[in-house]
Design a protein around this motif. Structure first.
Motif, PDB file in Angstrom:
ATOM      1  N   ARG A  50      29.232  34.499 -23.289  1.00 32.81           N
ATOM      2  CA  ARG A  50      30.304  35.358 -23.776  1.00 32.81           C
ATOM      3  C   ARG A  50      31.457  35.313 -22.782  1.00 32.81           C
ATOM      4  NH1 ARG A  50      25.845  39.035 -24.760  1.00 32.81           N
ATOM      5  NH2 ARG A  50      25.424  39.234 -27.007  1.00 32.81           N
ATOM      6  N   ALA A  51      32.660  35.117 -23.290  1.00 34.38           N
ATOM      7  CA  ALA A  51      33.856  35.211 -22.472  1.00 34.38           C
ATOM      8  C   ALA A  51      34.226  36.679 -22.332  1.00 34.38           C
ATOM      9  CB  ALA A  51      35.002  34.432 -23.106  1.00 34.38           C
ATOM     10  N   VAL A  52      34.532  37.091 -21.103  1.00 33.35           N
ATOM     11  CA  VAL A  52      34.840  38.491 -20.810  1.00 33.35           C
ATOM     12  C   VAL A  52      36.239  38.572 -20.213  1.00 33.35           C
ATOM     13  CG1 VAL A  52      34.160  40.522 -19.475  1.00 33.35           C
ATOM     14  CG2 VAL A  52      32.406  39.006 -20.437  1.00 33.35           C
ATOM     15  N   GLN A  53      37.031  39.487 -20.730  1.00 36.91           N
ATOM     16  CA  GLN A  53      38.389  39.713 -20.239  1.00 36.91           C
ATOM     17  C   GLN A  53      38.550  41.206 -19.966  1.00 36.91           C
ATOM     18  OE1 GLN A  53      40.512  37.675 -19.252  1.00 36.91           O
ATOM     19  NE2 GLN A  53      42.591  37.946 -19.979  1.00 36.91           N
ATOM     20  N   ALA A  54      38.898  41.554 -18.726  1.00 41.36           N
ATOM     21  CA  ALA A  54      39.082  42.956 -18.340  1.00 41.36           C
ATOM     22  C   ALA A  54      37.855  43.792 -18.668  1.00 41.36           C
ATOM     23  CB  ALA A  54      40.322  43.534 -19.008  1.00 41.36           C
ATOM     24  N   GLY A  55      36.675  43.192 -18.467  1.00 45.40           N
ATOM     25  CA  GLY A  55      35.438  43.929 -18.628  1.00 45.40           C
ATOM     26  C   GLY A  55      34.888  44.010 -20.029  1.00 45.40           C
ATOM     27  N   ARG A  56      35.538  43.388 -21.012  1.00 46.63           N
ATOM     28  CA  ARG A  56      35.027  43.462 -22.386  1.00 46.63           C
ATOM     29  C   ARG A  56      34.883  42.070 -22.976  1.00 46.63           C
ATOM     30  NH1 ARG A  56      39.320  43.335 -26.315  1.00 46.63           N
ATOM     31  NH2 ARG A  56      37.951  44.397 -27.786  1.00 46.63           N
ATOM     32  N   PRO A  57      33.822  41.835 -23.774  1.00 44.50           N
ATOM     33  CA  PRO A  57      33.638  40.524 -24.410  1.00 44.50           C
ATOM     34  C   PRO A  57      34.748  40.245 -25.412  1.00 44.50           C
ATOM     35  CG  PRO A  57      31.621  41.841 -24.509  1.00 44.50           C
ATOM     36  CD  PRO A  57      32.724  42.764 -24.105  1.00 44.50           C
ATOM     37  N   VAL A  58      35.273  39.019 -25.389  1.00 40.91           N
ATOM     38  CA  VAL A  58      36.369  38.681 -26.293  1.00 40.91           C
ATOM     39  C   VAL A  58      36.075  37.449 -27.157  1.00 40.91           C
ATOM     40  CG1 VAL A  58      38.131  39.738 -24.851  1.00 40.91           C
ATOM     41  CG2 VAL A  58      37.550  37.339 -24.500  1.00 40.91           C
ATOM     42  N   ALA A  59      35.113  36.610 -26.760  1.00 39.77           N
ATOM     43  CA  ALA A  59      34.825  35.385 -27.517  1.00 39.77           C
ATOM     44  C   ALA A  59      33.490  34.819 -27.043  1.00 39.77           C
ATOM     45  CB  ALA A  59      35.935  34.355 -27.313  1.00 39.77           C
ATOM     46  N   GLY A  60      32.960  33.873 -27.814  1.00 37.49           N
ATOM     47  CA  GLY A  60      31.720  33.203 -27.448  1.00 37.49           C
ATOM     48  C   GLY A  60      31.919  31.706 -27.352  1.00 37.49           C
ATOM     49  N   LEU A  61      31.217  31.075 -26.414  1.00 32.17           N
ATOM     50  CA  LEU A  61      31.232  29.620 -26.262  1.00 32.17           C
ATOM     51  C   LEU A  61      29.798  29.125 -26.261  1.00 32.17           C
ATOM     52  CD1 LEU A  61      33.781  29.149 -23.310  1.00 32.17           C
ATOM     53  CD2 LEU A  61      34.271  29.063 -25.757  1.00 32.17           C
ATOM     54  N   SER A  62      29.547  28.057 -27.011  1.00 30.72           N
ATOM     55  CA  SER A  62      28.214  27.466 -27.032  1.00 30.72           C
ATOM     56  C   SER A  62      28.322  25.953 -26.964  1.00 30.72           C
ATOM     57  CB  SER A  62      27.441  27.896 -28.284  1.00 30.72           C
ATOM     58  OG  SER A  62      28.137  27.519 -29.454  1.00 30.72           O
ATOM     59  N   GLU A  63      27.215  25.310 -26.647  1.00 32.91           N
ATOM     60  CA  GLU A  63      27.217  23.863 -26.445  1.00 32.91           C
ATOM     61  C   GLU A  63      26.473  23.160 -27.568  1.00 32.91           C
ATOM     62  OE1 GLU A  63      27.463  21.487 -22.473  1.00 32.91           O
ATOM     63  OE2 GLU A  63      25.404  22.139 -22.767  1.00 32.91           O
ATOM     64  N   LEU A  64      27.112  22.135 -28.130  1.00 33.85           N
ATOM     65  CA  LEU A  64      26.480  21.323 -29.162  1.00 33.85           C
ATOM     66  C   LEU A  64      25.383  20.450 -28.559  1.00 33.85           C
ATOM     67  CD1 LEU A  64      29.756  20.201 -30.936  1.00 33.85           C
ATOM     68  CD2 LEU A  64      27.898  21.423 -32.091  1.00 33.85           C
ATOM     69  N   PRO A  65      24.305  20.195 -29.298  1.00 34.32           N
ATOM     70  CA  PRO A  65      23.327  19.224 -28.826  1.00 34.32           C
ATOM     71  C   PRO A  65      23.985  17.861 -28.632  1.00 34.32           C
ATOM     72  CG  PRO A  65      22.464  20.469 -30.697  1.00 34.32           C
ATOM     73  CD  PRO A  65      23.929  20.795 -30.588  1.00 34.32           C
ATOM     74  N   PRO A  66      23.535  17.069 -27.664  1.00 34.22           N
ATOM     75  CA  PRO A  66      24.180  15.783 -27.363  1.00 34.22           C
ATOM     76  C   PRO A  66      24.293  14.846 -28.557  1.00 34.22           C
ATOM     77  CG  PRO A  66      22.615  16.366 -25.648  1.00 34.22           C
ATOM     78  CD  PRO A  66      22.420  17.358 -26.743  1.00 34.22           C
ATOM     79  N   GLU A  67      23.335  14.933 -29.482  1.00 31.36           N
ATOM     80  CA  GLU A  67      23.347  14.011 -30.623  1.00 31.36           C
ATOM     81  C   GLU A  67      24.260  14.475 -31.756  1.00 31.36           C
ATOM     82  OE1 GLU A  67      20.058  17.005 -31.310  1.00 31.36           O
ATOM     83  OE2 GLU A  67      20.848  15.828 -29.632  1.00 31.36           O
ATOM     84  N   ARG A  68      24.828  15.679 -31.653  1.00 32.31           N
ATOM     85  CA  ARG A  68      25.688  16.207 -32.716  1.00 32.31           C
ATOM     86  C   ARG A  68      27.141  15.886 -32.403  1.00 32.31           C
ATOM     87  NH1 ARG A  68      23.359  20.261 -35.719  1.00 32.31           N
ATOM     88  NH2 ARG A  68      25.092  19.884 -37.145  1.00 32.31           N
ATOM     89  N   HIS A  69      27.688  14.898 -33.088  1.00 37.23           N
ATOM     90  CA  HIS A  69      29.072  14.479 -32.863  1.00 37.23           C
ATOM     91  C   HIS A  69      29.974  15.144 -33.904  1.00 37.23           C
ATOM     92  CE1 HIS A  69      27.611  11.621 -29.928  1.00 37.23           C
ATOM     93  NE2 HIS A  69      26.760  11.144 -30.830  1.00 37.23           N
ATOM     94  N   LEU A  70      30.126  16.460 -33.765  1.00 37.42           N
ATOM     95  CA  LEU A  70      30.889  17.243 -34.725  1.00 37.42           C
ATOM     96  C   LEU A  70      32.274  17.575 -34.178  1.00 37.42           C
ATOM     97  CD1 LEU A  70      28.104  19.792 -35.770  1.00 37.42           C
ATOM     98  CD2 LEU A  70      28.839  17.752 -37.026  1.00 37.42           C
ATOM     99  N   PRO A  71      33.252  17.770 -35.076  1.00 34.85           N
ATOM    100  CA  PRO A  71      34.561  18.217 -34.599  1.00 34.85           C
ATOM    101  C   PRO A  71      34.459  19.607 -34.001  1.00 34.85           C
ATOM    102  CG  PRO A  71      34.450  18.287 -36.998  1.00 34.85           C
ATOM    103  CD  PRO A  71      33.218  17.581 -36.539  1.00 34.85           C
TER     104      PRO A  71
END
Length: 257
Positions: A50-71
């Motif tokens: 979770r991305a946190v700005q000024a102490g509050r969650p603002v967005a999420g980031l996740s990682e694609l599996p290596p074999e998934r070549h998605l946009p």
């Protein structure tokens, strides 16, 4: 003073997330651009922070599996009181459900879907009351669906989430602002052939910044690209950019008043 916590009206954008090929490099980019810090999040679908700005969650980031070549693209999540019921409505109205509904630890219940034109969006049934958006720099402040022709897809979102639509003064041609309980919450923008044929319709997240021109300069310095240079309009000063993995987003300083 603490922020008021409320249950979001179903259909209100309530979260935004991004699946990327290199989570570490993407964290570095957004930390440098917006000052985000990161904390671990639910791991059901792989590495997630979770991305946190000024102490509050603002967005999420996740990682694609290596074999998934998605946009790579930002995904807007729309609030729901019952994710399972919303999933059935999405299917009944011509959309598709790709992931879920499933539980995301203590955060609630979620799914990933696509509307009849193929635009991907999420649905989030929150387990706790959420703080209202503040409009602070580095936080999401608006969400807009970019599609070739919005009339048909507007019917889908109206049926699933109960939006009312209108064209507001000062908006770009082809833009419909979607309202819930008389309040604007998001928009559908018909862009016709301006939408790349290999891209398809998609939801665009707008992040607040203090200085649009400076933010655009820093995007390019950090390895990103400018899609739409800074411009001023009735709603404020904005630009559209891409991060180094190609995810498009808009940075905006809203007009006063």
């Amino acid at each position: 003073m603490t922020e008021a916590a409320t249950r979001r009206t179903p259909g209100t954008p309530c979260w935004t997330s991004l699946m990327v090929h290199s989570l570490a490099a993407t964290q570095d980019f957004y930390h440098s651009l917006f000052g985000w810090e990161f904390t671990p999040g639910p791991q059901q679908l792989g590495a997630y922070v979770r991305a946190v700005q000024a102490g509050r969650p603002v967005a999420g980031l996740s990682e694609l599996p290596p074999e998934r070549h998605l946009p790579v693209a930002w995904t807007t999540y729309l609030a729901s009181d019952d994710a399972d019921e919303t999933a059935e409505m999405i299917r009944a109205c011509g959309g598709t459900v790709a992931v879920g509904p499933l539980d995301a630890d203590e955060a609630g219940r979620m799914l990933i879907a696509a509307d009849p034109e193929g635009a991907v969006f999420g649905v989030w049934q929150e387990s706790t009351y959420a703080a209202e958006e503040t409009g602070a720099p580095g936080t999401p402040v608006w969400h807009e669906l970019l599609t070739r022709e919005g009339t048909g897809v507007h019917k889908f979102y109206r049926m699933v989430f109960g939006y009312q639509a209108e064209t507001a003064a000062g908006e770009e041609p082809g833009c419909r602002t979607l309202h819930l309980d008389g309040r604007p919450v998001c928009a559908i923008q018909s862009v016709g052939d301006a939408l790349p044929r290999d891209r398809g319709p998609y939801w665009m997240t707008h992040f607040a910044v203090e200085d649009v021109d400076d933010t655009v300069r820093r995007v390019t310095e950090l390895g990103g690209q400018v899609v739409r240079p800074p411009s001023r309009g009735a709603t404020g000063h904005r630009a559209t950019v891409r991060d180094p993995e190609g995810a498009a987003f808009t940075v905006v300083r809203r007009a006063e008043g």
